[in-house]
Design a protein around this motif. Sequence first.
Motif, PDB file in Angstrom:
ATOM      1  N   ILE A   1      14.422   3.223  37.463  1.00  0.00           N
ATOM      2  CA  ILE A   1      13.676   2.805  36.280  1.00  0.00           C
ATOM      3  C   ILE A   1      13.983   3.747  35.115  1.00  0.00           C
ATOM      4  O   ILE A   1      14.219   3.310  33.984  1.00  0.00           O
ATOM      5  CB  ILE A   1      12.162   2.769  36.580  1.00  0.00           C
ATOM      6  CG1 ILE A   1      11.852   1.632  37.555  1.00  0.00           C
ATOM      7  CG2 ILE A   1      11.360   2.598  35.290  1.00  0.00           C
ATOM      8  CD1 ILE A   1      10.425   1.663  38.093  1.00  0.00           C
ATOM      9  N   HIS A   2      13.984   5.045  35.397  1.00  0.00           N
ATOM     10  CA  HIS A   2      14.299   6.025  34.348  1.00  0.00           C
ATOM     11  C   HIS A   2      15.711   5.817  33.809  1.00  0.00           C
ATOM     12  O   HIS A   2      15.924   5.776  32.588  1.00  0.00           O
ATOM     13  CB  HIS A   2      14.156   7.443  34.908  1.00  0.00           C
ATOM     14  CG  HIS A   2      14.651   8.510  33.977  1.00  0.00           C
ATOM     15  ND1 HIS A   2      13.913   8.964  32.901  1.00  0.00           N
ATOM     16  CD2 HIS A   2      15.830   9.204  33.951  1.00  0.00           C
ATOM     17  CE1 HIS A   2      14.607   9.890  32.252  1.00  0.00           C
ATOM     18  NE2 HIS A   2      15.774  10.057  32.865  1.00  0.00           N
ATOM     19  N   ASN A   3      16.676   5.698  34.700  1.00  0.00           N
ATOM     20  CA  ASN A   3      18.077   5.561  34.278  1.00  0.00           C
ATOM     21  C   ASN A   3      18.359   4.242  33.577  1.00  0.00           C
ATOM     22  O   ASN A   3      19.321   4.135  32.817  1.00  0.00           O
ATOM     23  CB  ASN A   3      19.007   5.716  35.486  1.00  0.00           C
ATOM     24  CG  ASN A   3      19.122   7.156  35.937  1.00  0.00           C
ATOM     25  OD1 ASN A   3      18.988   8.065  35.131  1.00  0.00           O
ATOM     26  ND2 ASN A   3      19.348   7.375  37.216  1.00  0.00           N
TER      27      ASN A   3
ATOM     28  N   ARG B   1      15.039   6.141  27.995  1.00  0.00           N
ATOM     29  CA  ARG B   1      14.775   7.560  28.230  1.00  0.00           C
ATOM     30  C   ARG B   1      15.827   8.198  29.127  1.00  0.00           C
ATOM     31  O   ARG B   1      15.687   9.360  29.526  1.00  0.00           O
ATOM     32  CB  ARG B   1      13.390   7.740  28.864  1.00  0.00           C
ATOM     33  CG  ARG B   1      12.236   7.333  27.967  1.00  0.00           C
ATOM     34  CD  ARG B   1      10.899   7.411  28.702  1.00  0.00           C
ATOM     35  NE  ARG B   1       9.806   7.057  27.800  1.00  0.00           N
ATOM     36  CZ  ARG B   1       9.039   7.944  27.162  1.00  0.00           C
ATOM     37  NH1 ARG B   1       9.228   9.236  27.367  1.00  0.00           N
ATOM     38  NH2 ARG B   1       8.079   7.550  26.353  1.00  0.00           N
ATOM     39  N   SER B   2      16.857   7.449  29.473  1.00  0.00           N
ATOM     40  CA  SER B   2      17.819   7.922  30.473  1.00  0.00           C
ATOM     41  C   SER B   2      18.513   9.224  30.077  1.00  0.00           C
ATOM     42  O   SER B   2      18.941   9.985  30.941  1.00  0.00           O
ATOM     43  CB  SER B   2      18.862   6.840  30.746  1.00  0.00           C
ATOM     44  OG  SER B   2      19.555   6.500  29.560  1.00  0.00           O
ATOM     45  N   GLY B   3      18.627   9.482  28.776  1.00  0.00           N
ATOM     46  CA  GLY B   3      19.287  10.714  28.348  1.00  0.00           C
ATOM     47  C   GLY B   3      18.355  11.913  28.305  1.00  0.00           C
ATOM     48  O   GLY B   3      18.790  13.042  28.090  1.00  0.00           O
TER      49      GLY B   3
ATOM     50  N   ASN C   1      26.780  11.567  38.694  1.00  0.00           N
ATOM     51  CA  ASN C   1      25.391  11.225  38.948  1.00  0.00           C
ATOM     52  C   ASN C   1      24.457  12.413  38.998  1.00  0.00           C
ATOM     53  O   ASN C   1      23.315  12.315  38.571  1.00  0.00           O
ATOM     54  CB  ASN C   1      25.275  10.433  40.250  1.00  0.00           C
ATOM     55  CG  ASN C   1      25.889   9.062  40.116  1.00  0.00           C
ATOM     56  OD1 ASN C   1      26.094   8.589  39.022  1.00  0.00           O
ATOM     57  ND2 ASN C   1      26.192   8.430  41.231  1.00  0.00           N
ATOM     58  N   VAL C   2      24.926  13.528  39.528  1.00  0.00           N
ATOM     59  CA  VAL C   2      24.044  14.681  39.651  1.00  0.00           C
ATOM     60  C   VAL C   2      24.059  15.536  38.402  1.00  0.00           C
ATOM     61  O   VAL C   2      23.021  15.882  37.855  1.00  0.00           O
ATOM     62  CB  VAL C   2      24.431  15.527  40.887  1.00  0.00           C
ATOM     63  CG1 VAL C   2      23.541  16.752  40.981  1.00  0.00           C
ATOM     64  CG2 VAL C   2      24.301  14.696  42.150  1.00  0.00           C
ATOM     65  N   LEU C   3      25.253  15.859  37.891  1.00  0.00           N
ATOM     66  CA  LEU C   3      25.334  16.754  36.746  1.00  0.00           C
ATOM     67  C   LEU C   3      24.970  16.050  35.443  1.00  0.00           C
ATOM     68  O   LEU C   3      24.178  16.554  34.655  1.00  0.00           O
ATOM     69  CB  LEU C   3      26.745  17.348  36.648  1.00  0.00           C
ATOM     70  CG  LEU C   3      27.164  18.200  37.851  1.00  0.00           C
ATOM     71  CD1 LEU C   3      28.570  18.741  37.639  1.00  0.00           C
ATOM     72  CD2 LEU C   3      26.196  19.343  38.075  1.00  0.00           C
ATOM     73  N   LYS C   4      25.539  14.881  35.190  1.00  0.00           N
ATOM     74  CA  LYS C   4      25.330  14.213  33.916  1.00  0.00           C
ATOM     75  C   LYS C   4      23.949  13.601  33.797  1.00  0.00           C
ATOM     76  O   LYS C   4      23.399  13.489  32.720  1.00  0.00           O
ATOM     77  CB  LYS C   4      26.398  13.144  33.695  1.00  0.00           C
ATOM     78  CG  LYS C   4      27.801  13.721  33.495  1.00  0.00           C
ATOM     79  CD  LYS C   4      28.795  12.635  33.194  1.00  0.00           C
ATOM     80  CE  LYS C   4      30.210  13.196  33.010  1.00  0.00           C
ATOM     81  NZ  LYS C   4      31.193  12.144  32.765  1.00  0.00           N
ATOM     82  N   LYS C   5      23.374  13.166  34.908  1.00  0.00           N
ATOM     83  CA  LYS C   5      22.089  12.483  34.867  1.00  0.00           C
ATOM     84  C   LYS C   5      20.909  13.429  35.036  1.00  0.00           C
ATOM     85  O   LYS C   5      19.791  12.994  35.238  1.00  0.00           O
ATOM     86  CB  LYS C   5      22.042  11.404  35.966  1.00  0.00           C
ATOM     87  CG  LYS C   5      22.897  10.191  35.648  1.00  0.00           C
ATOM     88  CD  LYS C   5      22.345   9.422  34.482  1.00  0.00           C
ATOM     89  CE  LYS C   5      23.151   8.143  34.236  1.00  0.00           C
ATOM     90  NZ  LYS C   5      22.606   7.371  33.129  1.00  0.00           N
TER      91      LYS C   5
ATOM     92  N   PHE D   1      20.245   7.990  41.116  1.00  0.00           N
ATOM     93  CA  PHE D   1      20.094   6.621  41.594  1.00  0.00           C
ATOM     94  C   PHE D   1      19.949   5.616  40.453  1.00  0.00           C
ATOM     95  O   PHE D   1      19.272   5.882  39.457  1.00  0.00           O
ATOM     96  CB  PHE D   1      18.880   6.508  42.524  1.00  0.00           C
ATOM     97  CG  PHE D   1      19.007   7.317  43.785  1.00  0.00           C
ATOM     98  CD1 PHE D   1      20.022   7.051  44.694  1.00  0.00           C
ATOM     99  CD2 PHE D   1      18.122   8.344  44.061  1.00  0.00           C
ATOM    100  CE1 PHE D   1      20.149   7.795  45.852  1.00  0.00           C
ATOM    101  CE2 PHE D   1      18.228   9.100  45.210  1.00  0.00           C
ATOM    102  CZ  PHE D   1      19.246   8.821  46.107  1.00  0.00           C
ATOM    103  N   THR D   2      20.570   4.471  40.639  1.00  0.00           N
ATOM    104  CA  THR D   2      20.413   3.334  39.734  1.00  0.00           C
ATOM    105  C   THR D   2      20.139   2.095  40.575  1.00  0.00           C
ATOM    106  O   THR D   2      20.261   2.128  41.803  1.00  0.00           O
ATOM    107  CB  THR D   2      21.683   3.110  38.892  1.00  0.00           C
ATOM    108  OG1 THR D   2      22.767   2.782  39.774  1.00  0.00           O
ATOM    109  CG2 THR D   2      22.047   4.357  38.092  1.00  0.00           C
TER     110      THR D   2
END
Length: 465
Positions: A189-191, A195-197, A134-138, A143-144
């Motif tokens: 909302i972002h995730n 645009r999540s990437g 969640n922290v590194l990859k996102k 949060f989702t």
Amino acid sequence: MVVNKAFEILKDMNSLYKQLLDEIDVGIHVINEEGKTIVYNKKMSQIEAMDRADVLDRDILDVFKFENDEDSTLLDALKNGKATRNVKQTYYNNKGKEIATINNTFPITVESGKIWAVEIASDVTKLERVIKENVLKKRNTKFTFDQIIGESEAITEVIDDAKRATRTSSSVLLVGETGTGKELFAQSIHNGSNRSGAPFISQNCAAIPDSLIESLLFGTKKGAFTGAVDSPGLFEQANGGTLLLDEINSLNPGLQAKLLRVIQDKTVRRVGDTKDKEVDVRIIATINEDPIEAIANGRLRKDLYYRLSVVSLFIPPLKERKEDIERLVEHFIEKYNALFQMNVKGIASGVRDILYGHDWPGNVRELEHVIEGTMNLMVDEEIITEKHLPMRLRKKRQTSSEPQPSNHPESEKHESKALKDKIEEVEKLYIQQVLSENGQNISRTAEVLGISRQSLQYRLKKFGI
């Protein structure tokens, strides 16, 4: 006969020890002087996702993989006689799955004089995985929607509206008191969007002085002022992704006008530059007050409000969704059990009454801090009781339960209310009355009340009408 009796007792004791080992909630792993496993309890099997048959009577290095053999705390205890306390260890099982544990490991001398090694382990694998994924990859977005705790109608309605907002790139305005979880919704909302990437950048507009916020948002051109260098602003850094502007009402009117131009034209001009750069950024803004009041008091430009509030989400305060308190408490207990290596299982009924009776001016954030604080005061207890709660909550409970003297004005049958609460109660009743007189027509009701349609809609949402 005596020998048989002693043998029977020995068998019973052996059976008892095996059952006890499988009942405790920590992993137990024991290796003998040859480095082979001789004790491996049920919890350890679960932590390492291994069958006992694959571990018992086998050399530890044949089963588990460490970066270096010396990294095994068990082998370190066996070979060097070294005891370690609360040491984190990361290694891999025979299927290549990463395991992370917090260990207490020590050598032990048995009756025969041989030295074995014992390890007592707590599992932090899940916590490590959550941090990495969640922290590194996102890219700083952890949060989702699945992590928004609550099943009340008040919160589920907002979640449903927010999920619909993931389909487009329209601006979103999140309205809610401090501590209600506005950034949690913004990240969700972002995730949940396409645009999540791309980058998600968050900036608290109230945390930066006016003299710096313009350069921070729009960037600078070398030579624009003494010491200025070519530097991209947050809009350029968030290009293709999402920019969260927290407490948008704290920006001065001049900056709000420049922000409006960037949103409308989809271009940004660095401070001191003469050229515009195209940017593709979704704006999510937050405000912790009634936006209509912010406009009336000059803290928010009306044209910026209309541009930002294409999608408006009103996050309910905790006092309006108290049925979610129990689930939130369970979530925070689980979180701090993992962080503090504790085994708290719940709260006493008296604590539940106190939590439900509190107004929670700090909302969900305040509730989390209360649970964290109580668990800091606990040692071996498994249930949070009233004595663990902050004094302010306990005193409030005592005060509310004490009878008021009959010769005091406070002894009226109806509980006295703060002026703000009384005004809101009268306002709600009057709106309901006028709404009923006008056949539930919002436009006509707003006209009779002398306020805008948007202001009335905000109040309908706020009062749950």
